[in-house]
Scaffold this active site. Structure first.
Site, short mmCIF file in Angstrom:
data_model
loop_
_atom_site.label_atom_id
_atom_site.label_comp_id
_atom_site.label_asym_id
_atom_site.label_seq_id
_atom_site.Cartn_x
_atom_site.Cartn_y
_atom_site.Cartn_z
N THR A 101 0.85 -1.19 0.00
CA THR A 101 0.00 0.00 0.00
C THR A 101 0.88 1.24 0.00
O THR A 101 1.91 1.27 0.69
CB THR A 101 -0.95 0.00 1.22
OG1 THR A 101 -1.76 1.18 1.19
CG2 THR A 101 -0.20 -0.04 2.53
N HIS B 217 2.60 -11.68 14.12
CA HIS B 217 3.68 -12.23 14.94
C HIS B 217 3.46 -13.70 15.27
O HIS B 217 4.36 -14.39 15.78
CB HIS B 217 3.79 -11.43 16.24
CG HIS B 217 5.17 -11.42 16.83
ND1 HIS B 217 6.20 -12.19 16.35
CD2 HIS B 217 5.69 -10.72 17.87
CE1 HIS B 217 7.29 -11.97 17.06
NE2 HIS B 217 7.01 -11.09 18.00
#
Length: 400
Positions: free
Chosen positions: A334, A386
């Site tokens: 993006t 994560h």
């Protein structure tokens, strides 16, 4: 013989849509294959074309109505013209009353076609339900357009104008949330399906992923020099400009191949490592953010990447993207820099595990060896899940 207008197949897993806009009114002539209305799903906006020539004799699903695949939208009758609602003969009046009880209940003057076109769906609904003449209401919106607040204020100050009804609508509808009453200076507009879906997916990403963001900065001197050196020849040879996006797509693919966890996803208690590289490129449109996918980007040349991104961007802004172009990406890029963003923390596009955020190029002093130089610098951000990507891998990816 009348022809039904029905909701077409909308794509995998999409079963419902909202009628966004009718391009034709009842009584209008339509040509075969002519676009007659626009449907909005939670992923794309698509036009519905007339399957036969004739006259739009009936609209059964109005703007704002939710409809299912195969549902009836309206009818096309034979002939090139049909009487409008104002011209309907006496023998059809019973049908008209059944379809439009509010309009038949009072003699209030209907809005003209020109006035109606200027009204937003929310304002048009309020005007029609209360049999108001919009020409008698002062608009405070852009270019003098009516807002919902204008109509509510008019009803409060001059309720006699509204047609009598068994249960007259209150001047201010009940609050839709805790102690949140409507203000006449505000206008409530129902969220589009696309905006609702964007909100759901962004919140889903925050609720599901263990999301972190790591940052770095890039000295863009060499990339800018390469563009300047090859731009003219590149454009003459390939018919497209050499932009920054192809450099970043190619760089991401190099890093994704070295760190496959960033290109993977979690499925239950399993990790899916993808040995292909379908790169999503976020595009901002008037309807909201969409992420069309550049398939097999690793197999494309710089020119093919640039052309592919340009084509997808144009289709996104024109609302012409297909479902197959919006699903199945493995990683997303993006570019908030096109809007002037210096730094941001992009949100992962589920079920992907990583998203790269590009930002504006800012000339600032940095240390180069033992001297200070002004260099074109860009902050870049990698948001990652994560649960699957460790900090070492995330930082290594971004540095790479």
């Amino acid at each position: 013989m009348a022809t039904e207008i029905t909701v077409p197949t909308l794509g995998e897993s999409v079963t419902e849509a909202t009628v966004a806009k009718w391009f034709k009114a009842e009584g209008d002539a339509v040509a075969e294959d002519e676009p007659i209305l626009e449907l909005e799903t939670d992923k794309v906006t698509l036009e519905v074309n007339a399957s036969a020539a004739g006259t739009l004799s009936e609209i059964t699903a109005k703007e704002g109505d939710n409809v299912e695949v195969g549902g009836l939208l309206g009818m096309i009758g034979e002939g090139s013209a049909a009487p409008t609602k104002k011209e309907q003969p006496a023998e059809t009046s019973a049908k008209a009353k059944k379809m439009e009880p509010a309009a038949a209940a009072a003699p209030a003057a209907p809005a003209s076609d020109d006035d109606s076109e200027k009204l937003s769906p929310a304002v048009r609904k309020l005007v029609e339900e209360n049999n108001l003449d919009p020409s008698q209401i002062t608009g405070t919106g852009k270019d003098g357009r009516l807002t919902k607040g204008d109509v509510l204020l008019f009803m409060k100050d001059d309720g006699a104008t509204a047609a009598p009804a068994a249960q007259p609508a209150p001047a201010y509808p009940a609050a839709t949330s805790e102690s949140r009453a409507e203000d006449p200076r505000e206008e409530r507009v129902k969220m589009t399906r696309l905006r609702q879906r964007i909100a759901e997916r962004l919140k889903e990403a925050q609720n599901t992923a263990a999301m972190l963001t790591t940052f770095n900065e890039i000295d863009m001197t060499n990339v800018i020099a390469a563009r300047r050196k090859f731009q003219d020849d590149f454009e003459k040879r390939h018919g497209c400009r050499l932009g920054f996006m192809s450099f970043f797509v190619k760089a991401c693919i190099v890093a994704l191949k070295e760190l496959p966890a960033v290109n993977a996803e979690i499925d239950g208690d399993e990790l899916i490592y993808k040995n292909y590289y379908d790169i999503g490129v976020a595009v901002g449109t008037e309807q909201g953010l969409v992420v069309p996918v550049l398939r097999d980007a690793d197999k494309k040349s710089f020119a093919e990447v640039e052309k592919g991104i340009t084509d997808l961007g144009l289709k996104a802004r024109d609302g012409k993207l297909g479902m197959d172009e919006l699903t199945g990406g493995t990683f997303t890029i993006t570019n908030g820099g096109v809007y002037g963003s210096l730094m941001s923390t992009p949100i992962i596009n589920p079920p992907q595990s990583g998203i790269l955020g590009m930002h504006k190029i800012d000339r600032r002093p940095i240390a180069v060896g033992d001297s200070i130089e002004i260099r074109p610098m860009m902050y870049v951000a990698l948001s990652y899940d994560h649960r699957i990507i460790d900090g070492r891998e995330a930082v290594t990816f971004l540095v790479r």
